[in-house]
Design a protein around this motif. Structure first.
Motif, PDB file in Angstrom:
ATOM      1  N   PHE A 179     -21.298  36.045  13.111  1.00 45.08           N
ATOM      2  CA  PHE A 179     -21.730  36.687  14.463  1.00 45.08           C
ATOM      3  C   PHE A 179     -20.681  37.426  14.822  1.00 45.08           C
ATOM      4  CE2 PHE A 179     -22.914  36.457  18.999  1.00 45.08           C
ATOM      5  CZ  PHE A 179     -24.113  37.132  19.011  1.00 45.08           C
ATOM      6  N   GLU A 180     -21.044  38.617  15.452  1.00 47.14           N
ATOM      7  CA  GLU A 180     -20.112  39.478  16.021  1.00 47.14           C
ATOM      8  C   GLU A 180     -19.818  39.080  17.562  1.00 47.14           C
ATOM      9  OE1 GLU A 180     -19.107  43.902  15.430  1.00 47.14           O
ATOM     10  OE2 GLU A 180     -20.719  43.687  16.603  1.00 47.14           O
ATOM     11  N   THR A 181     -18.456  38.621  18.036  1.00 44.27           N
ATOM     12  CA  THR A 181     -18.280  38.204  19.451  1.00 44.27           C
ATOM     13  C   THR A 181     -17.936  39.273  20.265  1.00 44.27           C
ATOM     14  OG1 THR A 181     -16.250  37.303  18.590  1.00 44.27           O
ATOM     15  CG2 THR A 181     -18.224  35.737  18.666  1.00 44.27           C
ATOM     16  N   ASP A 182     -17.277  40.231  19.536  1.00 47.26           N
ATOM     17  CA  ASP A 182     -16.656  41.486  20.396  1.00 47.26           C
ATOM     18  C   ASP A 182     -17.098  42.586  19.669  1.00 47.26           C
ATOM     19  OD1 ASP A 182     -15.059  43.426  21.469  1.00 47.26           O
ATOM     20  OD2 ASP A 182     -13.495  41.862  22.146  1.00 47.26           O
ATOM     21  N   VAL A 194     -16.642  45.626  20.706  1.00 53.80           N
ATOM     22  CA  VAL A 194     -15.532  46.668  20.923  1.00 53.80           C
ATOM     23  C   VAL A 194     -14.667  46.703  19.791  1.00 53.80           C
ATOM     24  CG1 VAL A 194     -13.874  47.658  22.473  1.00 53.80           C
ATOM     25  CG2 VAL A 194     -16.099  46.684  23.212  1.00 53.80           C
ATOM     26  N   LEU A 195     -14.126  45.691  19.475  1.00 54.99           N
ATOM     27  CA  LEU A 195     -13.013  45.303  18.384  1.00 54.99           C
ATOM     28  C   LEU A 195     -13.523  45.061  17.418  1.00 54.99           C
ATOM     29  CD1 LEU A 195     -10.410  43.245  20.826  1.00 54.99           C
ATOM     30  CD2 LEU A 195     -10.291  45.635  20.413  1.00 54.99           C
ATOM     31  N   GLY A 196     -14.841  44.724  17.055  1.00 56.36           N
ATOM     32  CA  GLY A 196     -15.431  44.493  15.896  1.00 56.36           C
ATOM     33  C   GLY A 196     -15.061  42.982  15.235  1.00 56.36           C
ATOM     34  N   ILE A 197     -14.866  41.897  16.298  1.00 53.51           N
ATOM     35  CA  ILE A 197     -14.558  40.783  15.936  1.00 53.51           C
ATOM     36  C   ILE A 197     -15.767  40.012  15.302  1.00 53.51           C
ATOM     37  CG2 ILE A 197     -13.479  38.533  16.736  1.00 53.51           C
ATOM     38  CD1 ILE A 197     -11.611  40.239  18.516  1.00 53.51           C
TER      39      ILE A 197
END
Length: 442
Positions: free
Chosen positions: A236-239, A241-244
């Motif tokens: 799951f992508e949690t950020d 903007v940063l693609g974390i």
């Protein structure tokens, strides 16, 4: 008279035979002629690559050899040095012709005539990326990427010995096993998998130009049943903007922990932390073992099990080559018997970063890494510690995450495990003779 009658009859038979053979031959000739008439010449379809229709050129492919330069390659293909210099100068802002790497492929598109004059040079630093130097009319250079397709696949298996063998039996790449071990590195010790442990995976493979396999792209979801305990993992992508991205279980808890379960991948524990260990070599006396030994081949990478700063990197006595990492005011780890140290004192190392390689330096009877663990200045057994978890998913994203994983969880739950092949039964043992059957019926 009888002889004459037989002779005439034979002659008639020969004539009839010749007639039928001729008739059949004409029929076959007619059919073959019809076949020839129905066959149409199909022009080959247009073949596009790198944005060019390759049918318009004579295509020459090769790889960069030792001693090859941009100039040498073009001169070998009948381009004069003044022209080569002009091309290199005009394209230097987009493509540095000096950075060709040995072993990388290149393609030259030549005029489709007797002179075969080069018109375009294409260099591929990776399977996906390529650089074009086009000098057909004006000179222009640019970089681009080949079209990429992602194909979703699933796999499941039952552990007999280890996960890599379970995947290999189904023709799946070893990299999939590595990616699985990375995902579960904090929750499952892959060196201690049990027979009949089970797994299911939903993952994607990458293909370039629709046909060139480029490896595993991502694992979207996984399920592992270890010692009859279920472990779900959902990416799951949690950020955004940063693609974390990270992996969470079905309750939105992060699978990561502060420490990895093991400093080496796909190893086995050869000796555990034991304060009352007796060693025959020392007269069966008690000699405490304050570390955990992970057996692995010489040269196997050793990873720092958590973020921290290297406070010791040396070779000393029975420890051999070792590295010691201070993670915070509470925890410190040490890695012994390395063949080679990679980290130096003062280095900040991240979790999973390679700090050395398995060896046999110091007091050791075989290749392994002795992993030692301190908590508040006291050596302890890392497997008996309740270690801190990574931060859970934020409350603002939890609802979104739970909705996101619903179809993935259903997909995982519906994947079936491979069916064990039924052993062949000797048919002879099942056959009953007719006499015996009649006897039994009577």
């Amino acid at each position: 008279m009888e002889y004459e009658r037989i002779r005439r009859l034979g002659k008639k038979l020969v004539i009839l035979l010749v007639f039928f053979l001729t008739l059949n031959s004409c029929k076959e000739e007619k059919e073959n002629k019809q076949d020839l008439e129905t066959v149409s010449v199909i022009e080959p379809e247009e073949l596009y690559e790198f944005g060019f229709n390759l049918k318009d050129f004579i295509v020459k492919r090769d790889t960069i050899k030792s001693g090859d330069t941009f100039g040498v390659i073009l001169e070998r293909n009948n381009i004069s040095y003044p022209k080569i210099f002009e091309i290199a100068e005009a394209s230097k802002d987009s493509f540095d012709v000096r950075k060709l790497q040995v072993g990388k492929p290149y393609t030259i598109l030549c005029a489709n005539d007797s002179l075969q004059t080069p018109k375009c040079f294409i260099y591929q630093p990776t399977k996906e990326r390529y650089a074009v130097v086009d000098f057909q009319d004006s000179i222009k250079a640019y970089t681009s990427t080949k079209p990429i397709k992602y194909v979703e696949k699933t796999v499941s298996g039952v552990i007999e010995s280890n996960i890599s063998n379970a995947l290999d039996d189904q023709g799946k790449p070893f990299m999939l096993a590595l990616r699985m071990s990375d995902i579960y590195a904090w929750t499952i010790d892959f060196s201690r998998l049990q027979k009949n442990d089970k797994f299911k995976v939903v993952y994607t493979e990458k293909y370039i130009d629709d046909s060139i396999y480029a490896g595993i792209h991502e694992i979207k979801a996984a399920y592992f049943e270890h010692n009859k305990e279920p472990f779900y993992a959902f990416e799951f992508e949690t950020d955004t903007v940063l693609g974390i991205r990270d992996y969470f279980n079905e309750e939105a808890k992060n699978l990561r922990r502060a420490f990895l379960k093991s400093p080496v991948s796909f190893s086995r524990i050869s000796s555990r932390y034991n304060l009352r260990r007796r060693i025959a070599l020392y007269g069966n006396r008690i000699r405490p073992h304050k570390g955990t030994d992970f057996a692995a081949k010489v040269g196997t990478p050793i990873m720092s099990t958590a973020n921290g700063t290297v406070i010791e990197s040396a070779r000393r006595g029975g420890n051999g080559n070792y590295v010691k990492v201070k993670h915070n005011s509470t925890y410190t780890t040490q890695y012994l018997h390395m063949s080679k140290r990679k980290a130096k004192v003062g280095d900040f190392v991240k979790q999973g970063e390679v700090i050395g390689y398995v060896g046999m330096t110091g007091n050791t009877s075989g290749p392994h890494v002795c992993y030692r663990f301190w908590k508040n200045g006291k050596q302890v057994d890392p497997f008996k510690q309740k270690l801190p978890e990574a931060k859970p998913i934020s409350d603002s994203l939890k609802t979104e995450f739970l909705e996101f994983i619903k179809p993935l969880k259903i997909q995982l739950d519906n994947i079936e495990y491979p069916v064990e092949p039924i052993e062949e039964i000797e048919m002879d043992s099942l056959l009953i003779s007719q006499d015996n059957l009649i006897t039994q019926l009577q």
